[in-house]
Design a protein around this motif. Structure first.
Motif, PDB file in Angstrom:
ATOM      1  N   VAL A  59      34.545  84.408  59.637  1.00 23.53           N
ATOM      2  CA  VAL A  59      33.366  85.219  59.939  1.00 23.53           C
ATOM      3  C   VAL A  59      33.717  86.227  61.034  1.00 23.53           C
ATOM      4  O   VAL A  59      33.359  87.399  60.955  1.00 23.53           O
ATOM      5  N   CYS A  60      34.394  85.759  62.074  1.00 28.39           N
ATOM      6  CA  CYS A  60      34.801  86.670  63.152  1.00 28.39           C
ATOM      7  C   CYS A  60      35.700  87.795  62.621  1.00 28.39           C
ATOM      8  O   CYS A  60      35.542  88.957  63.020  1.00 28.39           O
ATOM      9  N   ALA A  61      36.585  87.445  61.723  1.00 35.37           N
ATOM     10  CA  ALA A  61      37.464  88.464  61.123  1.00 35.37           C
ATOM     11  C   ALA A  61      36.628  89.468  60.336  1.00 35.37           C
ATOM     12  O   ALA A  61      36.880  90.684  60.395  1.00 35.37           O
ATOM     13  N   GLY A  62      35.641  88.995  59.620  1.00 35.95           N
ATOM     14  CA  GLY A  62      34.767  89.890  58.861  1.00 35.95           C
ATOM     15  C   GLY A  62      33.986  90.826  59.754  1.00 35.95           C
ATOM     16  O   GLY A  62      33.850  92.021  59.470  1.00 35.95           O
ATOM     17  N   SER A 104      26.367  86.842  61.293  1.00 34.90           N
ATOM     18  CA  SER A 104      27.640  86.125  61.291  1.00 34.90           C
ATOM     19  C   SER A 104      28.025  85.620  62.679  1.00 34.90           C
ATOM     20  O   SER A 104      28.513  84.495  62.822  1.00 34.90           O
ATOM     21  N   LEU A 105      27.783  86.419  63.699  1.00 37.16           N
ATOM     22  CA  LEU A 105      28.119  85.953  65.045  1.00 37.16           C
ATOM     23  C   LEU A 105      27.196  84.820  65.485  1.00 37.16           C
ATOM     24  O   LEU A 105      27.620  83.921  66.218  1.00 37.16           O
ATOM     25  N   THR A 106      25.962  84.841  65.026  1.00 37.70           N
ATOM     26  CA  THR A 106      25.056  83.730  65.314  1.00 37.70           C
ATOM     27  C   THR A 106      25.560  82.459  64.646  1.00 37.70           C
ATOM     28  O   THR A 106      25.487  81.373  65.221  1.00 37.70           O
ATOM     29  N   PHE A 107      26.107  82.592  63.442  1.00 36.06           N
ATOM     30  CA  PHE A 107      26.712  81.440  62.766  1.00 36.06           C
ATOM     31  C   PHE A 107      27.823  80.838  63.620  1.00 36.06           C
ATOM     32  O   PHE A 107      27.895  79.617  63.807  1.00 36.06           O
ATOM     33  N   VAL A 108      28.655  81.676  64.180  1.00 41.96           N
ATOM     34  CA  VAL A 108      29.771  81.207  65.008  1.00 41.96           C
ATOM     35  C   VAL A 108      29.259  80.544  66.287  1.00 41.96           C
ATOM     36  O   VAL A 108      29.678  79.434  66.645  1.00 41.96           O
ATOM     37  N   THR A 109      28.347  81.207  66.982  1.00 42.39           N
ATOM     38  CA  THR A 109      27.850  80.636  68.234  1.00 42.39           C
ATOM     39  C   THR A 109      27.040  79.365  67.992  1.00 42.39           C
ATOM     40  O   THR A 109      27.057  78.457  68.826  1.00 42.39           O
ATOM     41  N   LYS A 165      28.471  71.845  68.540  1.00 36.61           N
ATOM     42  CA  LYS A 165      29.558  70.956  68.962  1.00 36.61           C
ATOM     43  C   LYS A 165      29.383  70.513  70.411  1.00 36.61           C
ATOM     44  O   LYS A 165      29.477  69.326  70.728  1.00 36.61           O
ATOM     45  N   PHE A 166      29.122  71.451  71.307  1.00 35.17           N
ATOM     46  CA  PHE A 166      29.148  71.139  72.729  1.00 35.17           C
ATOM     47  C   PHE A 166      27.807  70.725  73.323  1.00 35.17           C
ATOM     48  O   PHE A 166      27.768  69.916  74.235  1.00 35.17           O
ATOM     49  N   GLU A 190      27.297  67.536  67.831  1.00 34.79           N
ATOM     50  CA  GLU A 190      27.456  67.393  66.389  1.00 34.79           C
ATOM     51  C   GLU A 190      28.943  67.361  66.034  1.00 34.79           C
ATOM     52  O   GLU A 190      29.770  67.945  66.736  1.00 34.79           O
ATOM     53  N   ALA A 191      29.239  66.713  64.942  1.00 33.45           N
ATOM     54  CA  ALA A 191      30.611  66.691  64.434  1.00 33.45           C
ATOM     55  C   ALA A 191      30.813  67.946  63.586  1.00 33.45           C
ATOM     56  O   ALA A 191      30.342  68.035  62.459  1.00 33.45           O
ATOM     57  N   VAL A 192      31.492  68.929  64.165  1.00 34.76           N
ATOM     58  CA  VAL A 192      31.774  70.171  63.449  1.00 34.76           C
ATOM     59  C   VAL A 192      33.192  70.042  62.903  1.00 34.76           C
ATOM     60  O   VAL A 192      34.153  69.999  63.652  1.00 34.76           O
ATOM     61  N   ASP A 193      33.291  69.946  61.585  1.00 36.82           N
ATOM     62  CA  ASP A 193      34.598  69.674  60.980  1.00 36.82           C
ATOM     63  C   ASP A 193      35.465  70.935  60.899  1.00 36.82           C
ATOM     64  O   ASP A 193      35.035  72.049  61.208  1.00 36.82           O
ATOM     65  N   ARG A 194      36.694  70.712  60.498  1.00 33.96           N
ATOM     66  CA  ARG A 194      37.690  71.786  60.443  1.00 33.96           C
ATOM     67  C   ARG A 194      37.261  72.922  59.514  1.00 33.96           C
ATOM     68  O   ARG A 194      37.493  74.096  59.800  1.00 33.96           O
ATOM     69  N   ARG A 195      36.615  72.578  58.414  1.00 36.94           N
ATOM     70  CA  ARG A 195      36.155  73.592  57.470  1.00 36.94           C
ATOM     71  C   ARG A 195      35.181  74.567  58.126  1.00 36.94           C
ATOM     72  O   ARG A 195      35.248  75.762  57.887  1.00 36.94           O
ATOM     73  N   ARG A 196      34.289  74.066  58.962  1.00 34.37           N
ATOM     74  CA  ARG A 196      33.325  74.946  59.644  1.00 34.37           C
ATOM     75  C   ARG A 196      34.027  75.836  60.660  1.00 34.37           C
ATOM     76  O   ARG A 196      33.648  76.996  60.838  1.00 34.37           O
ATOM     77  N   TRP A 197      35.052  75.305  61.354  1.00 32.90           N
ATOM     78  CA  TRP A 197      35.790  76.130  62.308  1.00 32.90           C
ATOM     79  C   TRP A 197      36.553  77.231  61.582  1.00 32.90           C
ATOM     80  O   TRP A 197      36.611  78.373  62.057  1.00 32.90           O
TER      81      TRP A 197
END
Length: 118
Positions: free
Chosen positions: A109-112, A80-85, A91-92, A96-103
């Motif tokens: 994921v971080c909460a989980g 899950s943390l790899t998904f976030v990073t 993005k940076f 890539e265009a990372v939309d609001r849904r992915r954020w």
């Protein structure tokens, strides 16, 4: 060790994605140069080889982490943390265009992860 797995996996993913974008369409390369031309194009990319090296480091970091902690913590936390990073890096670094849904998904994921580490 979770941090080492996450960082090395993310660097590996970003390097491989960047390499494949610079190499281009493998079907076109294969049509022009054959399968060995496509293999040569991929293996001749320094970014690709660097990415694979980081992915190998990630794998061995994961093995080390699993030898010292529970699978029920390590596997979900690293995935899950790899998904976030990866979302942040996409993005940076890859622009890539990372939309609001992915954020939103990344925040959830971080909460989980926070819930399973307590």
């Amino acid at each position: 060790m979770i941090g080492a797995v996450v960082v090395t996996a993310t660097v590996g993913d970003v390097m491989i994605a960047s390499a494949m974008r610079s190499i281009g369409d493998l079907d076109e390369i294969r049509a022009r140069s054959g399968i060995f031309g496509a293999i040569r194009a991929v293996l001749g990319s320094t970014r690709f080889v660097t990415g694979v090296t980081f992915m190998a480091l990630s794998f061995f970091s994961l093995l080390f982490a699993l030898s010292n902690a529970d699978l029920s913590l390590i596997a979900p936390a690293t995935a899950s943390l790899t998904f976030v990073t990866n979302a942040v890096a996409a993005k940076f670094f890859l622009k890539e265009a990372v939309d609001r849904r992915r954020w939103i998904a990344a925040v959830l994921v971080c909460a989980g992860v926070a819930l399973i580490t307590r």
